[in-house]
Design a protein around this motif. Structure first.
Motif, mmCIF file in Angstrom:
data_model
loop_
_atom_site.group_PDB
_atom_site.id
_atom_site.type_symbol
_atom_site.label_atom_id
_atom_site.label_comp_id
_atom_site.label_asym_id
_atom_site.label_seq_id
_atom_site.Cartn_x
_atom_site.Cartn_y
_atom_site.Cartn_z
ATOM 1 N N ARG A 95 0.838 -1.198 0.000
ATOM 2 C CA ARG A 95 0.000 0.000 0.000
ATOM 3 C C ARG A 95 0.874 1.250 0.000
ATOM 4 N NH1 ARG A 95 -3.682 1.859 -2.196
ATOM 5 N NH2 ARG A 95 -3.371 -0.212 -2.954
ATOM 6 N N ILE A 96 1.931 1.271 0.811
ATOM 7 C CA ILE A 96 2.848 2.418 0.837
ATOM 8 C C ILE A 96 3.460 2.629 -0.539
ATOM 9 C CG2 ILE A 96 5.096 3.213 1.718
ATOM 10 C CD1 ILE A 96 4.229 2.087 4.463
ATOM 11 N N SER A 97 3.852 1.558 -1.198
ATOM 12 C CA SER A 97 4.427 1.670 -2.547
ATOM 13 C C SER A 97 3.464 2.367 -3.496
ATOM 14 C CB SER A 97 4.769 0.282 -3.104
ATOM 15 O OG SER A 97 5.770 -0.330 -2.349
ATOM 16 N N VAL A 98 2.208 1.983 -3.450
ATOM 17 C CA VAL A 98 1.204 2.589 -4.328
ATOM 18 C C VAL A 98 1.006 4.065 -3.981
ATOM 19 C CG1 VAL A 98 -1.254 2.562 -4.968
ATOM 20 C CG2 VAL A 98 0.030 0.417 -4.821
ATOM 21 N N ILE A 99 0.919 4.368 -2.702
ATOM 22 C CA ILE A 99 0.717 5.761 -2.282
ATOM 23 C C ILE A 99 1.878 6.637 -2.743
ATOM 24 C CG2 ILE A 99 0.639 7.299 -0.265
ATOM 25 C CD1 ILE A 99 -1.050 4.986 1.060
ATOM 26 N N LEU A 100 3.100 6.161 -2.559
ATOM 27 C CA LEU A 100 4.260 6.936 -2.991
ATOM 28 C C LEU A 100 4.297 7.076 -4.510
ATOM 29 C CD1 LEU A 100 7.021 5.523 -0.618
ATOM 30 C CD2 LEU A 100 5.913 7.771 -0.493
ATOM 31 N N GLU A 101 3.941 6.014 -5.201
ATOM 32 C CA GLU A 101 3.988 6.015 -6.659
ATOM 33 C C GLU A 101 2.922 6.924 -7.280
ATOM 34 O OE1 GLU A 101 5.093 2.471 -9.477
ATOM 35 O OE2 GLU A 101 3.025 2.271 -8.760
ATOM 36 N N THR A 102 1.779 7.028 -6.650
ATOM 37 C CA THR A 102 0.683 7.826 -7.208
ATOM 38 C C THR A 102 0.588 9.228 -6.604
ATOM 39 O OG1 THR A 102 -0.910 6.891 -5.631
ATOM 40 C CG2 THR A 102 -0.677 5.771 -7.766
ATOM 41 N N MET A 103 1.457 9.530 -5.654
ATOM 42 C CA MET A 103 1.456 10.849 -5.028
ATOM 43 C C MET A 103 1.800 11.919 -6.071
ATOM 44 S SD MET A 103 3.963 12.209 -1.940
ATOM 45 C CE MET A 103 3.479 10.904 -0.816
ATOM 46 N N PRO A 104 1.021 12.982 -6.132
ATOM 47 C CA PRO A 104 1.375 14.077 -7.045
ATOM 48 C C PRO A 104 2.771 14.618 -6.711
ATOM 49 C CG PRO A 104 -0.859 14.357 -6.223
ATOM 50 C CD PRO A 104 -0.235 13.249 -5.428
ATOM 51 N N SER A 105 3.568 14.812 -7.726
ATOM 52 C CA SER A 105 4.968 15.200 -7.523
ATOM 53 C C SER A 105 5.124 16.492 -6.724
ATOM 54 C CB SER A 105 5.696 15.319 -8.861
ATOM 55 O OG SER A 105 5.064 16.261 -9.686
ATOM 56 N N GLU A 106 4.137 17.380 -6.807
ATOM 57 C CA GLU A 106 4.255 18.628 -6.034
ATOM 58 C C GLU A 106 4.166 18.380 -4.527
ATOM 59 O OE1 GLU A 106 -0.101 18.413 -7.458
ATOM 60 O OE2 GLU A 106 1.852 18.086 -8.364
ATOM 61 N N ASN A 107 3.743 17.198 -4.129
ATOM 62 C CA ASN A 107 3.636 16.893 -2.697
ATOM 63 C C ASN A 107 4.918 16.311 -2.093
ATOM 64 O OD1 ASN A 107 1.049 17.816 -2.704
ATOM 65 N ND2 ASN A 107 0.088 15.805 -2.740
ATOM 66 N N TYR A 108 5.882 15.949 -2.898
ATOM 67 C CA TYR A 108 7.115 15.343 -2.381
ATOM 68 C C TYR A 108 7.857 16.252 -1.407
ATOM 69 C CZ TYR A 108 6.630 11.945 -6.171
ATOM 70 O OH TYR A 108 6.180 10.988 -7.025
ATOM 71 N N GLU A 109 7.749 17.549 -1.615
ATOM 72 C CA GLU A 109 8.476 18.489 -0.755
ATOM 73 C C GLU A 109 7.634 18.998 0.413
ATOM 74 O OE1 GLU A 109 11.812 18.846 -1.011
ATOM 75 O OE2 GLU A 109 11.500 17.303 -2.545
ATOM 76 N N ARG A 110 6.396 18.545 0.510
ATOM 77 C CA ARG A 110 5.581 18.898 1.681
ATOM 78 C C ARG A 110 6.221 18.269 2.905
ATOM 79 N NH1 ARG A 110 0.469 21.106 1.160
ATOM 80 N NH2 ARG A 110 -0.053 20.137 3.136
ATOM 81 N N GLN A 111 5.987 18.876 4.060
ATOM 82 C CA GLN A 111 6.662 18.406 5.262
ATOM 83 C C GLN A 111 5.717 17.778 6.271
ATOM 84 O OE1 GLN A 111 9.304 21.368 6.866
ATOM 85 N NE2 GLN A 111 10.710 21.068 5.173
ATOM 86 N N CYS A 112 6.306 16.892 7.051
ATOM 87 C CA CYS A 112 5.625 16.207 8.142
ATOM 88 C C CYS A 112 6.600 16.188 9.314
ATOM 89 C CB CYS A 112 5.278 14.777 7.703
ATOM 90 S SG CYS A 112 4.382 13.824 8.929
#
Length: 158
Positions: free
Chosen positions: A104-121
């Motif tokens: 499930r994590i693999s799918v979420i990371l793979e389908t995440m919009p690229s603009e969200n990669y730099e969002r922070q947690c």
């Protein structure tokens, strides 16, 4: 969709680990998986359980981090392992849960919009990008898999 190279490499490596190591862990006899080296230390089965807990918390980071502003998601790992009573589950159930969550994590990371990669947690008290968390997640996973299958990965963590 264009994945950044860190996330792309993390997804590729995560999928490799899932496919290669779920069966390798499953081949370890249940008696060996259940042995606790010391009463206060986790058995190999509990280490897989810890990886389940890590997957659940990181799944939440990868989702909430896309729409919340700096969500803070942390957990008390020893409490989670005890509360989930992994030692009393069948080894196959713990492994299957670990495998499904990581798929499930693999799918979420793979389908995440690229603009969200730099969002922070906020994780462990530090603001981290989702791309950084994806890379760290795989390193953490390999670190603990080395506790189950010694020297499976040449990695230093943290």
């Amino acid at each position: 969709m264009v994945m950044n190279v860190v996330v792309q490499d993390s997804v590729k490596e995560l999928r490799h680990v899932i496919n290669e190591y779920a069966s390798r862990i499953a081949s370890i006899p249940d008696a060996e998986m259940s042995v606790k080296p010391r009463p206060e230390k986790w058995s190999k089965k509990e280490v897989v359980g810890h990886l389940v807990d890590s997957a659940q918390n990181n799944l939440r980071r990868f989702i909430c981090g896309q729409y919340e502003s700096n969500p803070s998601i942390s957990y008390e790992q020893d409490f989670w392992v005890t509360a989930n009573a992994y030692q009393h589950m069948t080894t196959s159930d713990v492994i299957n849960l670990w495998k499904l969550l990581n798929e499930r994590i693999s799918v979420i990371l793979e389908t995440m919009p690229s603009e969200n990669y730099e969002r922070q947690c906020i994780a462990g008290g530090h603001a981290r990008t989702l791309a950084w968390l994806a890379q760290d997640y795989v390193k953490h996973l390999k670190h603990h898999l080395n506790q189950i299958i010694p020297n499976a990965f040449d990695i230093k963590y943290p």
